[in-house]
Design a protein around this motif. Structure first.
Motif, PDB file in Angstrom:
ATOM      1  N   ALA A  14       0.824  -1.206   0.000  1.00  8.03           N
ATOM      2  CA  ALA A  14       0.000   0.000   0.000  1.00  8.03           C
ATOM      3  C   ALA A  14       0.859   1.258   0.000  1.00  8.03           C
ATOM      4  O   ALA A  14       0.344   2.357  -0.181  1.00  8.03           O
ATOM      5  CB  ALA A  14      -0.930   0.003   1.207  1.00  8.03           C
ATOM      6  N   GLU A  15       2.161   1.092   0.205  1.00  4.28           N
ATOM      7  CA  GLU A  15       3.085   2.227   0.236  1.00  4.28           C
ATOM      8  C   GLU A  15       4.470   1.761  -0.179  1.00  4.28           C
ATOM      9  O   GLU A  15       4.774   0.567  -0.155  1.00  4.28           O
ATOM     10  CB  GLU A  15       3.129   2.842   1.634  1.00  4.28           C
ATOM     11  N   ASP A  16       5.302   2.716  -0.577  1.00  5.40           N
ATOM     12  CA  ASP A  16       6.683   2.399  -0.942  1.00  5.40           C
ATOM     13  C   ASP A  16       7.463   1.929   0.277  1.00  5.40           C
ATOM     14  O   ASP A  16       7.180   2.344   1.402  1.00  5.40           O
ATOM     15  CB  ASP A  16       7.392   3.635  -1.505  1.00  5.40           C
ATOM     16  N   VAL A  17       8.452   1.065   0.042  1.00  4.08           N
ATOM     17  CA  VAL A  17       9.389   0.620   1.075  1.00  4.08           C
ATOM     18  C   VAL A  17      10.788   0.924   0.529  1.00  4.08           C
ATOM     19  O   VAL A  17      11.428   0.069  -0.092  1.00  4.08           O
ATOM     20  CB  VAL A  17       9.226  -0.882   1.409  1.00  4.08           C
ATOM     21  N   PRO A  18      11.264   2.156   0.732  1.00  5.78           N
ATOM     22  CA  PRO A  18      12.517   2.593   0.106  1.00  5.78           C
ATOM     23  C   PRO A  18      13.747   1.777   0.511  1.00  5.78           C
ATOM     24  O   PRO A  18      14.670   1.630  -0.285  1.00  5.78           O
ATOM     25  CB  PRO A  18      12.679   4.048   0.561  1.00  5.78           C
ATOM     26  N   ASP A  19      13.768   1.226   1.729  1.00  8.83           N
ATOM     27  CA  ASP A  19      14.934   0.449   2.162  1.00  8.83           C
ATOM     28  C   ASP A  19      15.209  -0.739   1.247  1.00  8.83           C
ATOM     29  O   ASP A  19      16.347  -1.199   1.154  1.00  8.83           O
ATOM     30  CB  ASP A  19      14.748  -0.056   3.597  1.00  8.83           C
ATOM     31  N   TYR A  20      14.166  -1.252   0.588  1.00  8.92           N
ATOM     32  CA  TYR A  20      14.319  -2.403  -0.305  1.00  8.92           C
ATOM     33  C   TYR A  20      14.018  -2.039  -1.755  1.00  8.92           C
ATOM     34  O   TYR A  20      13.887  -2.909  -2.604  1.00  8.92           O
ATOM     35  CB  TYR A  20      13.414  -3.550   0.144  1.00  8.92           C
ATOM     36  N   ASP A  21      13.870  -0.733  -2.022  1.00 12.47           N
ATOM     37  CA  ASP A  21      13.549  -0.245  -3.360  1.00 12.47           C
ATOM     38  C   ASP A  21      12.258  -0.873  -3.888  1.00 12.47           C
ATOM     39  O   ASP A  21      12.147  -1.207  -5.058  1.00 12.47           O
ATOM     40  CB  ASP A  21      14.713  -0.490  -4.328  1.00 12.47           C
ATOM     41  N   LEU A  22      11.289  -1.061  -2.996  1.00 11.09           N
ATOM     42  CA  LEU A  22       9.988  -1.604  -3.370  1.00 11.09           C
ATOM     43  C   LEU A  22       8.984  -0.468  -3.491  1.00 11.09           C
ATOM     44  O   LEU A  22       9.050   0.519  -2.755  1.00 11.09           O
ATOM     45  CB  LEU A  22       9.516  -2.623  -2.337  1.00 11.09           C
ATOM     46  N   LYS A  23       8.065  -0.603  -4.411  1.00 13.96           N
ATOM     47  CA  LYS A  23       7.096   0.447  -4.706  1.00 13.96           C
ATOM     48  C   LYS A  23       5.680  -0.002  -4.383  1.00 13.96           C
ATOM     49  O   LYS A  23       5.359  -1.190  -4.392  1.00 13.96           O
ATOM     50  CB  LYS A  23       7.162   0.818  -6.201  1.00 13.96           C
ATOM     51  N   ARG A  24       4.831   0.999  -4.145  1.00 15.62           N
ATOM     52  CA  ARG A  24       3.413   0.738  -3.936  1.00 15.62           C
ATOM     53  C   ARG A  24       2.906  -0.071  -5.117  1.00 15.62           C
ATOM     54  O   ARG A  24       3.195   0.236  -6.271  1.00 15.62           O
ATOM     55  CB  ARG A  24       2.668   2.063  -3.852  1.00 15.62           C
ATOM     56  N   GLY A  25       2.165  -1.139  -4.831  1.00 18.92           N
ATOM     57  CA  GLY A  25       1.628  -1.994  -5.882  1.00 18.92           C
ATOM     58  C   GLY A  25       2.462  -3.230  -6.158  1.00 18.92           C
ATOM     59  O   GLY A  25       1.992  -4.138  -6.832  1.00 18.92           O
ATOM     60  N   ASP A  26       3.700  -3.279  -5.647  1.00 19.95           N
ATOM     61  CA  ASP A  26       4.493  -4.500  -5.807  1.00 19.95           C
ATOM     62  C   ASP A  26       3.759  -5.650  -5.115  1.00 19.95           C
ATOM     63  O   ASP A  26       3.203  -5.490  -4.029  1.00 19.95           O
ATOM     64  CB  ASP A  26       5.895  -4.340  -5.214  1.00 19.95           C
ATOM     65  N   ILE A  27       3.775  -6.814  -5.742  1.00 21.18           N
ATOM     66  CA  ILE A  27       3.015  -7.973  -5.275  1.00 21.18           C
ATOM     67  C   ILE A  27       3.933  -8.939  -4.525  1.00 21.18           C
ATOM     68  O   ILE A  27       5.067  -9.168  -4.933  1.00 21.18           O
ATOM     69  CB  ILE A  27       2.383  -8.719  -6.467  1.00 21.18           C
ATOM     70  N   ALA A  28       3.409  -9.501  -3.431  1.00 18.32           N
ATOM     71  CA  ALA A  28       4.152 -10.490  -2.650  1.00 18.32           C
ATOM     72  C   ALA A  28       3.170 -11.513  -2.091  1.00 18.32           C
ATOM     73  O   ALA A  28       1.951 -11.344  -2.176  1.00 18.32           O
ATOM     74  CB  ALA A  28       4.903  -9.815  -1.510  1.00 18.32           C
ATOM     75  N   THR A  29       3.727 -12.555  -1.494  1.00 17.90           N
ATOM     76  CA  THR A  29       2.931 -13.626  -0.894  1.00 17.90           C
ATOM     77  C   THR A  29       3.107 -13.602   0.617  1.00 17.90           C
ATOM     78  O   THR A  29       4.229 -13.474   1.112  1.00 17.90           O
ATOM     79  CB  THR A  29       3.378 -14.998  -1.442  1.00 17.90           C
ATOM     80  N   ILE A  30       2.003 -13.709   1.338  1.00 19.54           N
ATOM     81  CA  ILE A  30       2.054 -13.762   2.800  1.00 19.54           C
ATOM     82  C   ILE A  30       2.555 -15.133   3.223  1.00 19.54           C
ATOM     83  O   ILE A  30       1.988 -16.152   2.828  1.00 19.54           O
ATOM     84  CB  ILE A  30       0.670 -13.491   3.412  1.00 19.54           C
ATOM     85  N   VAL A  31       3.626 -15.148   4.027  1.00 17.04           N
ATOM     86  CA  VAL A  31       4.172 -16.420   4.501  1.00 17.04           C
ATOM     87  C   VAL A  31       4.031 -16.599   6.009  1.00 17.04           C
ATOM     88  O   VAL A  31       4.250 -17.690   6.530  1.00 17.04           O
ATOM     89  CB  VAL A  31       5.649 -16.600   4.077  1.00 17.04           C
ATOM     90  N   GLU A  32       3.654 -15.533   6.699  1.00 20.07           N
ATOM     91  CA  GLU A  32       3.426 -15.638   8.152  1.00 20.07           C
ATOM     92  C   GLU A  32       2.511 -14.508   8.597  1.00 20.07           C
ATOM     93  O   GLU A  32       2.536 -13.418   8.041  1.00 20.07           O
ATOM     94  CB  GLU A  32       4.750 -15.568   8.909  1.00 20.07           C
ATOM     95  N   HIS A  33       1.696 -14.789   9.597  1.00 17.76           N
ATOM     96  CA  HIS A  33       0.777 -13.809  10.180  1.00 17.76           C
ATOM     97  C   HIS A  33       1.075 -13.713  11.663  1.00 17.76           C
ATOM     98  O   HIS A  33       1.252 -14.738  12.330  1.00 17.76           O
ATOM     99  CB  HIS A  33      -0.672 -14.253   9.950  1.00 17.76           C
ATOM    100  N   TYR A  34       1.159 -12.484  12.179  1.00 14.82           N
ATOM    101  CA  TYR A  34       1.452 -12.247  13.590  1.00 14.82           C
ATOM    102  C   TYR A  34       0.277 -11.506  14.230  1.00 14.82           C
ATOM    103  O   TYR A  34       0.210 -10.282  14.172  1.00 14.82           O
ATOM    104  CB  TYR A  34       2.733 -11.419  13.743  1.00 14.82           C
ATOM    105  N   PRO A  35      -0.678 -12.233  14.814  1.00 10.98           N
ATOM    106  CA  PRO A  35      -1.811 -11.575  15.459  1.00 10.98           C
ATOM    107  C   PRO A  35      -1.346 -10.764  16.673  1.00 10.98           C
ATOM    108  O   PRO A  35      -0.464 -11.204  17.404  1.00 10.98           O
ATOM    109  CB  PRO A  35      -2.716 -12.723  15.900  1.00 10.98           C
TER     110      PRO A  35
END
Length: 77
Positions: A14-35
């Motif tokens: 939903a937002e850029d992650v500049p530390d990893y040069d990732l941009k809003r809209g980049d797609i990934a897969t959820i591998v863990e959930h931390y309630p």
């Protein structure tokens, strides 16, 4: 109320992650959930960006469903 995403579902940033040069809209897969307790945001671990060997930890507010992202892109394009 925040959405709880199932493990191994695909989400978009939903937002850029500049530390990893990732941009809003980049797609990934959820591998863990931390309630977390009610007053804190749940967390997720994401993988599958075009960055090898990176697992990104995010708060639930930092991701959106791929469908929602595509709808927003269609509206704002």
């Amino acid at each position: 109320m925040t959405i709880q995403y199932p493990l191994f579902s695909q989400v978009a940033l939903a937002e850029d992650v500049p530390d990893y040069d990732l941009k809003r809209g980049d797609i990934a897969t959820i591998v863990e959930h931390y309630p977390m307790p009610d007053e804190e945001e749940d967390g997720y671990s994401l993988e599958g960006f075009d960055v090898p060997h990176i697992t990104l930890e995010v708060a639930s507010s930092q991701i959106i469903s791929v469908d929602q992202w595509q709808q927003e892109e269609a509206i704002f394009s």
